[in-house]
Design a protein around this motif. Sequence first.
Motif, PDB file in Angstrom:
ATOM      1  N   TYR A 154       3.472   8.121  -2.861  1.00 16.68           N
ATOM      2  CA  TYR A 154       4.033   8.613  -1.615  1.00 16.68           C
ATOM      3  C   TYR A 154       5.154   9.598  -1.933  1.00 16.68           C
ATOM      4  O   TYR A 154       5.684   9.631  -3.051  1.00 16.68           O
ATOM      5  CB  TYR A 154       4.568   7.465  -0.757  1.00 16.68           C
ATOM      6  CG  TYR A 154       5.629   6.630  -1.427  1.00 16.68           C
ATOM      7  CD1 TYR A 154       6.981   6.900  -1.243  1.00 16.68           C
ATOM      8  CD2 TYR A 154       5.292   5.578  -2.269  1.00 16.68           C
ATOM      9  CE1 TYR A 154       7.967   6.145  -1.864  1.00 16.68           C
ATOM     10  CE2 TYR A 154       6.259   4.812  -2.900  1.00 16.68           C
ATOM     11  CZ  TYR A 154       7.586   5.101  -2.699  1.00 16.68           C
ATOM     12  OH  TYR A 154       8.554   4.363  -3.322  1.00 16.68           O
ATOM     13  N   GLU A 155       5.511  10.422  -0.955  1.00 17.61           N
ATOM     14  CA  GLU A 155       6.539  11.433  -1.165  1.00 17.61           C
ATOM     15  C   GLU A 155       7.895  10.937  -0.663  1.00 17.61           C
ATOM     16  O   GLU A 155       8.001  10.373   0.420  1.00 17.61           O
ATOM     17  CB  GLU A 155       6.182  12.729  -0.456  1.00 17.61           C
ATOM     18  CG  GLU A 155       7.162  13.854  -0.751  1.00 17.61           C
ATOM     19  CD  GLU A 155       6.752  15.199  -0.201  1.00 17.61           C
ATOM     20  OE1 GLU A 155       7.517  16.176  -0.356  1.00 17.61           O
ATOM     21  OE2 GLU A 155       5.657  15.286   0.398  1.00 17.61           O
TER      22      GLU A 155
ATOM     23  N   PRO B 254       1.877   7.375   7.033  1.00 20.72           N
ATOM     24  CA  PRO B 254       1.584   8.798   6.834  1.00 20.72           C
ATOM     25  C   PRO B 254       1.953   9.260   5.428  1.00 20.72           C
ATOM     26  O   PRO B 254       2.901   8.761   4.819  1.00 20.72           O
ATOM     27  CB  PRO B 254       2.471   9.480   7.878  1.00 20.72           C
ATOM     28  CG  PRO B 254       3.639   8.568   8.010  1.00 20.72           C
ATOM     29  CD  PRO B 254       3.095   7.175   7.848  1.00 20.72           C
ATOM     30  N   GLY B 255       1.203  10.213   4.913  1.00 20.02           N
ATOM     31  CA  GLY B 255       1.587  10.907   3.690  1.00 20.02           C
ATOM     32  C   GLY B 255       1.314  10.178   2.389  1.00 20.02           C
ATOM     33  O   GLY B 255       1.831  10.577   1.342  1.00 20.02           O
TER      34      GLY B 255
ATOM     35  N   GLN C 174       7.359  12.730  -5.954  1.00 18.04           N
ATOM     36  CA  GLN C 174       6.366  11.687  -5.767  1.00 18.04           C
ATOM     37  C   GLN C 174       6.824  10.376  -6.403  1.00 18.04           C
ATOM     38  O   GLN C 174       7.320  10.364  -7.528  1.00 18.04           O
ATOM     39  CB  GLN C 174       5.033  12.107  -6.392  1.00 18.04           C
ATOM     40  CG  GLN C 174       4.375  13.297  -5.723  1.00 18.04           C
ATOM     41  CD  GLN C 174       3.940  12.991  -4.299  1.00 18.04           C
ATOM     42  OE1 GLN C 174       3.285  11.981  -4.042  1.00 18.04           O
ATOM     43  NE2 GLN C 174       4.303  13.862  -3.364  1.00 18.04           N
ATOM     44  N   SER C 175       6.666   9.293  -5.674  1.00 18.63           N
ATOM     45  CA  SER C 175       6.955   7.956  -6.182  1.00 18.63           C
ATOM     46  C   SER C 175       5.663   7.138  -6.149  1.00 18.63           C
ATOM     47  O   SER C 175       4.724   7.469  -5.436  1.00 18.63           O
ATOM     48  CB  SER C 175       8.031   7.274  -5.345  1.00 18.63           C
ATOM     49  OG  SER C 175       9.266   7.955  -5.470  1.00 18.63           O
ATOM     50  N   GLU C 176       5.655   6.073  -6.933  1.00 18.82           N
ATOM     51  CA  GLU C 176       4.443   5.279  -7.073  1.00 18.82           C
ATOM     52  C   GLU C 176       4.752   3.805  -6.862  1.00 18.82           C
ATOM     53  O   GLU C 176       5.873   3.357  -7.080  1.00 18.82           O
ATOM     54  CB  GLU C 176       3.831   5.459  -8.476  1.00 18.82           C
ATOM     55  CG  GLU C 176       3.492   6.882  -8.850  1.00 18.82           C
ATOM     56  CD  GLU C 176       4.680   7.653  -9.393  1.00 18.82           C
ATOM     57  OE1 GLU C 176       5.595   7.021  -9.971  1.00 18.82           O
ATOM     58  OE2 GLU C 176       4.700   8.888  -9.221  1.00 18.82           O
ATOM     59  N   LEU C 177       3.741   3.075  -6.443  1.00 18.55           N
ATOM     60  CA  LEU C 177       3.841   1.621  -6.351  1.00 18.55           C
ATOM     61  C   LEU C 177       2.625   0.982  -7.017  1.00 18.55           C
ATOM     62  O   LEU C 177       1.485   1.426  -6.818  1.00 18.55           O
ATOM     63  CB  LEU C 177       3.931   1.157  -4.899  1.00 18.55           C
ATOM     64  CG  LEU C 177       5.291   1.318  -4.206  1.00 18.55           C
ATOM     65  CD1 LEU C 177       5.204   0.861  -2.765  1.00 18.55           C
ATOM     66  CD2 LEU C 177       6.383   0.544  -4.940  1.00 18.55           C
TER      67      LEU C 177
END
Length: 308
Positions: free
Chosen positions: A168-169, A302-303, A269-272
Amino acid sequence: MSQSLLELRHLKTLLALAETGSVSQAAKRVFLTQSALSHQLKALEEHYGLPLFERKTQPLRFTPAGERLLALAREVTARIAAAERDMVRLREGEAGELRIAVECHTCFDWLMPAMDAFRRHWPAVELDIVSGFHADPVGLLLTRRADLAITSEAEPLDGISYQPLFAYEMVVIMANDHPLAGKPVWQAEDFAAETLIQYPVPDAMLDLLRKVLKPAGVNPARRSSELTVAIIQLVASRRGVAALPYWAVQPYLQRGYVSSARIGEAGLQSELYAALRSDDSALGYMQDFLHTVQEQSFATLPGLSVLG
């Protein structure tokens, strides 16, 4: 009537299009190239003699014909998923335990709806959140105080498996009358004179600091708050700026409470990831929970983008 061209892969493609809003992201969801997915859609449109979606809209918008097939896709895939859960229950039983530890303050926005959906599917599985915020949720797996951890990094550890959830941003938010409120993209140096309002966590857990500011030698003043809504209120009151997930701040942007900008030209950008003990990774209810998280998140937030 001619023989139907429809296959399950087509239905999954339509669902991915609806959930991601773009052909490129949908292709990643179903593990196809963008060209292959476009070819698949074109074949369907030629078969029915009707367009399935409007190609110049963002996000993508389905036509009435596309909506009809999308409704079929939702119905069929839901029934298949229910049958597969029944197969797992017959093989493994219906009971189990799933204790979840999280390291992100905004996770509950999507975690709670996923948990609600999962409870309907697996009422005999004991589902719980390990109370409190955890800077090292994976450590709770190793000591068997948790069964699944939500984490932003997939650090290799013996006995631990990681499964990607989504990317996600992150965006920077500022007061509507901030001097840089009209600037579409912020660079690291734009944060230098600001007060950064953040969650009370170590710098290593904040992607803005770890990926953008520290490499550029920027170390702004800090202020912390536990609650997302409190951070947004402080930002709106010109007490500082903050970097938060776009999906977490979108409702406040729509209401005009604050303004936002991209962080860097390509966006931050980040991640999970979901971390679980390797010997638990094949459990049917565990895999169904991860599938439910992704399904619910892509359908409602969203996104999001696919994390490979």
